[in-house]
Design an enzyme around this catalytic site. Structure first.
Site, PDB file in Angstrom:
ATOM      1  N   HIS A 162     -34.123 -99.841  67.268  1.00 45.10           N
ATOM      2  CA  HIS A 162     -33.874-101.275  67.082  1.00 45.10           C
ATOM      3  C   HIS A 162     -33.644-101.627  65.614  1.00 45.10           C
ATOM      4  O   HIS A 162     -32.961-102.598  65.316  1.00 45.10           O
ATOM      5  CB  HIS A 162     -34.943-102.107  67.779  1.00 45.10           C
ATOM      6  CG  HIS A 162     -34.680-102.158  69.268  1.00 45.10           C
ATOM      7  ND1 HIS A 162     -35.234-101.262  70.136  1.00 45.10           N
ATOM      8  CD2 HIS A 162     -33.848-102.938  69.995  1.00 45.10           C
ATOM      9  CE1 HIS A 162     -34.774-101.504  71.355  1.00 45.10           C
ATOM     10  NE2 HIS A 162     -33.928-102.516  71.299  1.00 45.10           N
ATOM     11  N   CYS A 197     -23.325-105.309  77.195  1.00 40.09           N
ATOM     12  CA  CYS A 197     -23.975-105.879  76.014  1.00 40.09           C
ATOM     13  C   CYS A 197     -24.644-104.817  75.153  1.00 40.09           C
ATOM     14  O   CYS A 197     -25.322-105.130  74.188  1.00 40.09           O
ATOM     15  CB  CYS A 197     -24.976-106.963  76.405  1.00 40.09           C
ATOM     16  SG  CYS A 197     -26.361-106.338  77.346  1.00 40.09           S
TER      17      CYS A 197
END
Ligand code: PEP
Ligand code: MG
Length: 763
Positions: A367, A683
């Site tokens: 992330h 996405c």
């Protein structure tokens, strides 16, 4: 055997200089394994030979003198075969070569094992004996295990050695290239900046010092400051402090008061080491002793000792340099270097100085890398063989396309790099100029482009003006930045702001997706396999309290609006959708009830799911009946299809969304979604990459969601390709045997259309 091994490795770690450490290993092996000789050779890549670095048993004068070519003698053979060689009589072996300097005539039995790190042969370790015998399986296993440990030490020392030399000659720095994993595209130039959390004893490179009195003063001041900090902390925590925390503070006090620690550190300083290095050597010895104790409680205390000593280290540096490094204090264009870059670290760093990011741990789809891409900041991840302290203060050139970092560059390299950065700027101005044009292929196919938002509130607001809406709003980040779960009202305010910003565009909010590599500081989950564990919808369905508060907040935020869509992460079976839908219905009824006497209206939001766990690929017709839309999470889909942890540096080379199997899965999903008449978006990160977007459009995807930073770039790409051509590229990609082949087709395609500058340095 394990204890012997551990002891040898610990002893080796205690010795800061590699040469001395290798000698210690050689003599400890000879002694504990009761053999006649143990020797260690290290590879010299430039000269293509192995050099004898340490021995106990061969002639000591041969050390540093004897060089054995990569294809010569038994040592060369072990290196070439990359496996142990165990022979009864070395002299009879066809590859035996006589080196008179080593004086090994009396030895017959020979066992050699390569020292390998990440597929690179770094050296060879041998045991020899006069007796004519084969070494036992146990002995062989011992040497192989030791060689694996040695490999880590040699690699670290290799890098440390090269880099610390370059820092010691400030006027003439030596250029050094460090390799990592491309994390976020782009080029950056700046000074390495490592924050205090990265300054640890583990990373500290030991140094000698010439003024012991000064170093002792520094050490004592460091301890004094730490004592004050610990006092303040324990006072602050005094009310309601749990017993286990209290005991840690008591231990801190005890250690700080203990004469023994201070005496040992000061003795090391007198031996000629600087304060920080002396502390490192003493503390690592203490920590090792605690770790070796039987009692798990005492083993845990090793962590406390290291933690306390890291505090002392920071205070020593504070005393020495008069300033404590903190991200907030960056005052020049910098490249943030940290063991693990976190969202809060990035939030704290002054944006105007943040040129690039280097994370020692992590991978392309951690992330932290996703966040860097969202911010448009070039990043290199998984620079394993270097430490933040070593890059701190050095000039760095960072190539986010290739994953390369050049430390202390030579003047010519630097000026070429500056030229490439200028070319990048020109290209991005061209892209910028066309940002308002519709994203339509040259043969007239309109592609809706959405933004992935939520990673940081202030970044996207300015940039999603040209988007068709928000395709993924990651709600977990605001949860991660707090010290407790946000209340329903706090969530309402946050979500309302987002929904109100563009009321005519759809906003797809994903329910909480924590777990995996997104832990909540106030809700720790300790699991062996966090990515296969309590993550996303699994956690929230087990905690309807958390789930319902969030859904209620989303619904309340959308009162009077019609643009909210709700999306569920990590769905792996139909029953999870059923259960979530039931809770959403319940929340919807509750809110309707609450507003029934007002004139406010609540619109029922569409419900969608992320397709990111492979099982759902085989249940799409059933799922299509339950939901209004699908969104493909290619980041997780890649990790689960390929069984590669997206966050693990060691296997980062295997994680790739362009693996033909992943591409086939993506193709299958769009065909099935169309057949079941369910709208589908992608996405995951692949949608925001030039090659990825072209392939997805060719497959039939008409909605792509990406970080705001990539939006203009992808818009530009789409307007410069045709469906017809891209389908030919897709056919080649789907029949390729590996992702490298897919990349080569994509790169040819992009270069051919003048789009090559989007995936490599330069225009
Ligand atoms: C994905 O998995 O592709 C995705 C978009 O979600 P995240 O990266 O937040 O797991
Ligand atoms: Mg995901």
């Amino acid at each position: 055997m394990l204890t012997t091994l551990k002891r040898i490795v610990q002893e080796m770690n205690q010795i800061p200089e590699l040469d001395q450490a290798l000698f210690r290993v050689a003599s400890r092996v000879k002694q504990t394994m009761e053999v006649d000789s143990c020797s260690i050779y290290l590879a010299d890549e430039e000269k293509q030979d192995f050099i004898l670095k340490a021995t106990d048993g061969l002639h000591p004068d041969a050390v540093e003198m004897v060089r054995i070519g990569f294809s010569e003698g038994l040592i060369g053979l072990v290196g070439q075969r990359e496996e142990p060689l165990n022979i009864e009589n070395a002299h009879k072996h066809p590859r035996f070569k006589h080196y008179p300097e080593v004086k090994e005539e009396s030895y017959n039995a020979f066992l050699g094992t390569p020292i390998i790190h990440q597929r690179r042969v770094l050296g060879v370790i041998t045991m020899q004996q006069q007796a004519m015998r084969r070494f036992s399986e146990n002995e062989e296993a011992f040497l192989v295990t030791l060689a694996a440990q040695l490999a880590l030490e040699v690699t670290n020392a290799e890098i440390r050695g090269a880099l610390s030399n370059s820092s010691s000659v400030e006027s003439m720095p030596i250029q050094k290239n460090v390799r990592g994993i491309p994390g976020s595209p782009g080029l950056a130039i700046g000074t390495g900046f490592s924050t205090d959390s990265s300054i640890t004893l583990r990373n500290w490179v030991v140094k000698r010092a010439s003024d012991p009195d000064l170093e002792i003063r520094l050490y004592r001041r460091g301890v004094e400051l730490t004592r004050k900090h610990v006092d303040i902390l324990s006072e602050r925590l005094d009310l309601g402090i749990p017993d286990d925390v209290k005991s840690i503070f008591q231990l801190y006090h005890h250690l700080l008061d203990a004469n023994s620690l201070g005496r040992e550190v000061e003795a090391k300083i007198r031996e000629g080491w600087d304060a920080a290095s002396s502390l490192k050597m003493v503390v690592e010895d203490y920590a090792a002793r605690f770790q070796n104790m039987e009692d798990p409680y005492m083993q845990e205390r090793a962590i406390d000792i290291v933690d306390l000593s890291n505090r002392i280290l920071i205070n020593i540096l504070y005393e020495e340099k008069g300033q404590q490094p903190s991200a907030r204090e960056a005052t020049q264009p910098s490249i943030l270097v940290a063991e693990e870059v976190s969202a809060s670290m990035l939030a704290e760093f002054p944006r105007q100085y943040l040129q690039g990011i280097i994370s020692i741990r992590g991978s392309n789809n951690s992330h932290a890398a996703i966040l860097a891409r969202a911010m448009g900041v070039p990043a290199v991840m998984g620079c394993q063989n270097v430490s933040p302290a070593l890059l701190n203060g050095k000039e760095l050139l960072l190539d986010g396309y290739s994953g390369e970092v050049i430390v202390s560059p030579e003047a010519t390299i630097r000026s070429e790099f500056v030229q490439l950065i200028d070319e990048e700027k020109i290209l991005s101005k061209r892209i910028e100029a066309d940002a308002n044009l519709a994203s339509e292929t040259q043969d007239g196919c309109r592609i809706a482009l959405y933004v992935n938002a939520g990673l940081s509130a202030d970044i996207e607001a300015t940039q999603f003006a040209n988007a068709d809406g928000i395709g993924l709003y990651r709600t977990e980040i605001p949860f991660m930045l707090r010290q407790r779960f946000p209340s329903e009202q706090e969530q309402v305010e946050l979500y309302r702001q987002i929904l109100m910003a563009t009321p005519e565009q759809t906003i797809t909010m994903r329910t909480l997706d924590v777990g995996g590599d997104k832990p909540l500081p106030y809700f720790p989950i300790n699991e062996e396999n966090p990515f296969l564990g309590w993550r996303g919808i699994r956690l929230t369905l087990d905690h309807p309290d958390i789930f319902l508060v969030q859904i209620r907040a989303m619904l309340r935020a959308s009162i009077g609006l019609t643009n909210l869509q709700i999306m569920l992460p990590m769905i792996s079976s139909v029953s999870e959708v059923d259960e979530a839908r039931r809770l959403i219905e319940q929340a919807f009824d509750e809110i309707c009830d609450e507003i029934k006497h007002t004139d406010r209206m609540l619109n029922k939001p569409k419900l969608g799911i992320m397709l990111e766990v492979p099982s759902v690929l085989y249940q799409l017709p059933q799922l299509a009946k339950q939901v209004d839309f699908f969104s493909v999470g290619s980041n997780d889909l890649t990790q689960y299809l390929l069984a590669v942890d997206r966050n693990n540096t060691r296997v980062a080379g295997l994680y790739n969304s362009y693996h033909p199997a992943v591409l086939s899965a993506l193709y299958d999903i769009v065909k099935q979604s169309d057949a079941n008449q369910v709208p589908v978006t992608v996405c995951g990160e692949i949608a925001g990459e030039p090659g990825g977007a072209i392939l997805l459009v060719a497959m039939g995807y008409r909605k792509l969601s990406m970080n705001a930073h990539n939006l203009r770039k992808i818009n530009w790409v789409i307007r410069n390709v045709s469906l017809h051509d891209s389908r030919m590229l897709l056919t080649k990609a789907l029949t390729a045997s590996a992702h490298e082949e897919v990349f080569s087709h994509i790169n040819q395609y992009l270069e051919h259309r003048g789009l090559g500058g989007l995936v490599r340095a330069g225009s």
